[in-house]
Scaffold this active site. Structure first.
Site, PDB file in Angstrom:
ATOM      1  N   ASP A 177       0.856  -1.188   0.000  1.00 12.42           N
ATOM      2  CA  ASP A 177       0.000   0.000   0.000  1.00 12.42           C
ATOM      3  C   ASP A 177       0.895   1.242   0.000  1.00 12.42           C
ATOM      4  O   ASP A 177       1.676   1.447   0.932  1.00 12.42           O
ATOM      5  CB  ASP A 177      -0.912  -0.023   1.238  1.00 12.42           C
ATOM      6  N   THR A 200      -3.149   5.156  -4.073  1.00  8.77           N
ATOM      7  CA  THR A 200      -2.068   5.912  -3.402  1.00  8.77           C
ATOM      8  C   THR A 200      -0.716   5.675  -4.074  1.00  8.77           C
ATOM      9  O   THR A 200       0.131   6.559  -4.069  1.00  8.77           O
ATOM     10  CB  THR A 200      -1.987   5.531  -1.910  1.00  8.77           C
ATOM     11  N   THR A 201      -0.515   4.477  -4.642  1.00  5.45           N
ATOM     12  CA  THR A 201       0.745   4.210  -5.365  1.00  5.45           C
ATOM     13  C   THR A 201       0.684   4.866  -6.740  1.00  5.45           C
ATOM     14  O   THR A 201       1.640   5.504  -7.173  1.00  5.45           O
ATOM     15  CB  THR A 201       0.961   2.691  -5.508  1.00  5.45           C
ATOM     16  N   ASP A 250      -9.140   0.097   2.315  1.00  3.14           N
ATOM     17  CA  ASP A 250      -9.117   0.552   0.921  1.00  3.14           C
ATOM     18  C   ASP A 250     -10.402   0.162   0.198  1.00  3.14           C
ATOM     19  O   ASP A 250     -10.953   0.949  -0.576  1.00  3.14           O
ATOM     20  CB  ASP A 250      -7.902  -0.037   0.183  1.00  3.14           C
TER      21      ASP A 250
END
Length: 533
Positions: free
Chosen positions: A67, A100-101, A400
């Site tokens: 994550d 988020t990545t 998530d």
């Protein structure tokens, strides 16, 4: 000293190339390189075939995750520009909860594109403004290729949650966890409201069992056994009192001592303590309470052994050490108010529930309260895991998935995954740049090329030939196949919507907007000034 030729000045004025001073250029380059280093560090963890990172903290604690927000949060970043990418990932986590990545990888690619434009002598402000215009066009294109959904279409929501979970360590269990996430969000959703407070979904981690044993409980779970020694373990038609005062003898201030000189004085002290506790117990019995929740106390014992003995006798179940941050959730779930003093401990301040029981979960025991009257819209997710690392990652993955469903409630539209929207954006922006001229066209083409980093990285991480895959993907999109994407399971290009790889529109829009905003901020910086401490 000779005067400069007039013709030379005219040439300089006509020139659009901006020659930067050496220091701002060095600072800008340093910032770009630092931010790109952060982007490259987590690039390998993008997508379902992305690698995991093992993070070791100073105290020896180990975390295994892919994550982006978690990796960057725990990374020791010193450079101020690199910290901006950590903040970017956190902003995406708050706004959308997923991607988020992706957002950091896009920002890194945009910075690389900006670096090439700067080396060509284009002014950073011109690049910044062009990137902003490109982001505005990108949002319009994303919206045009999205598919509207109805919230009553549960199957589509489950697919979106599964896509989010497929890139996690717990991807094997996505078929069990995705429906739980959808059901949890629907249970706390207020009719007609688009905002969902994820604080109404309490996620409790319990070691033991496997991730498949994760369950959704329509009520409250306290992850410890009852405080009673011989008291009841199961109570039906429970009358619950939630107190914020202690059922133990008062203590002196820290600076004071009580000196007991003889046994008679000792007996008097013990007798007073007994009378004080009995007075509280009588009031509890008088109100008809049979389940007592006690908030955790710092200064003294929340409930003494003597008090527990009396509470056992009047058959009251005691659940102590309710954390301060859980008070609001408990009150909303049970539709009760915390009782701060003994005078207010009356029958009308009690809440009612169908069943309160102590149950065994794995090797430990916990208390479950279900069937509360006039209960608020809250729910508890009990996450199980065979070890601490799996349990932590399962918790992050479920968070998530919950965020993905929340995004769909806020913006009811889906787009394809697998790098399809990024390639479509790149092609549409490129064709838009062909109709322009000047610096805008150059910057827009650079922005379009930078977006191809997402499918390129997905292919790279899946062990495919990245250049060949992205070229084929580009040609398929040029033929009008807007939902063609990289199927990492089959290792080919397929219609990604048929494979049910979908993500919320809000995640992609947020990623493009936030990445562009951060890149613009970094480009505008031309000096780093240290303050006087």
């Amino acid at each position: 000293m000779t005067a400069p030729a007039a013709g030379g000045d005219a040439t300089k004025l006509r020139s659009v190339v901006y020659k930067d001073k050496s220091k701002p250029a060095e600072v800008r380059l340093s910032n770009i390189n630092a931010a790109k280093a952060v982007s490259d560090a987590i690039r390998t963890s993008l997508g379902p075939r992305g690698m995991d990172k093992m993070i070791q903290s100073g105290n020896g604690e180990v975390t295994i995750t892919n994550d982006g927000a978690t990796i960057l949060k725990q990374m020791n970043v010193i450079h101020p520009a690199a910290k901006m990418l950590v903040e970017l990932s956190r902003a995406q986590d708050i706004e959308a909860g997923d991607g988020t990545t992706t957002v950091v990888v896009i920002a890194g690619a945009l910075l690389q594109a900006a670096e090439k434009l700067l080396s060509r002598g284009i002014h950073p402000t011109a690049i910044s403004e062009s990137f902003q215009r490109a982001a505005t066009h990108a949002v319009k294109i994303l919206t045009s290729i999205s598919t509207p959904i109805e919230l009553n279409n549960r199957e589509q929501l489950v697919r979106s949650a599964s896509t989010s979970l497929n890139s996690k360590v717990v991807s094997q269990q996505s078929s069990q966890l995705a429906p739980l996430a959808v059901d949890a969000v629907f249970k706390v959703m207020q009719p007609g409201q688009e905002r969902i407070d994820l604080n109404d979904i309490k996620v409790i981690k319990q070691l033991g069992g496997t991730t498949e044993d994760t369950e959704l409980i329509d009520g409250i779970v306290f992850p410890h056994r009852t405080a009673n020694v011989n008291g009841p373990k199961r109570i039906e038609k429970a009358k619950i009192g939630f107190i914020q005062f202690c059922i133990s003898a008062p203590k002196t201030d820290m600076d004071h001592n009580v000196i007991v000189s003889d046994y008679a004085a000792m007996d008097r002290v013990l007798k007073e303590e007994r009378t004080y506790i009995l007075n509280i117990i009588k009031q509890i019995k008088k109100s008809g309470c049979n389940v007592l929740l006690i908030q955790k106390s710092i200064l003294r014992d929340a409930v003494s052994d003597l008090a527990l003995h009396f509470l056992d006798k009047i058959k009251v179940m005691v659940i102590k050490d309710v954390e301060r941050e859980d008070v609001e959730f408990v009150c909303k779930s049970l539709s009760c108010r915390p009782i701060a003093s003994l005078d207010h401990f009356t029958a009308e301040n009690l809440s009612h529930a169908e069943l309160v029981e102590e149950v065994g979960v794995g090797s430990s025991r916990m208390v479950k309260i279900t069937g509360a009257q006039n209960a608020g819209k809250t729910v508890t997710l009990l996450v199980r895991g065979s070890n601490k690392l799996v349990l932590e990652e399962a918790h992050r993955s479920i968070h998530d998935a919950l965020c993905v469903i929340r995004c769909l409630v806020r913006k009811k539209a889906l787009i394809a995954g697998g790098g399809a929207p990024e390639i479509e954006l790149a092609l549409k922006l490129y064709s838009l740049a062909d109709k322009m001229d000047g610096l805008d066209a150059i910057c827009l083409k650079a922005y379009a090329n930078a977006l191809e980093v997402v499918p390129f990285t997905l292919a790279e991480n899946a062990g495919l030939n990245a250049i060949q895959t992205v070229t084929e993907l580009r040609s398929r999109h040029a033929k009008g196949e807007t939902s063609a994407g990289i199927n990492v399971r089959k290792g080919t290009i397929t219609d990604i919507l048929e494979e049910h790889v979908v993500q919320p529109l809000l995640v992609s829009i947020s990623a493009v907007n936030l990445a562009t905003e951060t890149v613009r901020s970094i480009l505008k910086i031309d000096d780093i000034v240290n303050t006087v401490t």
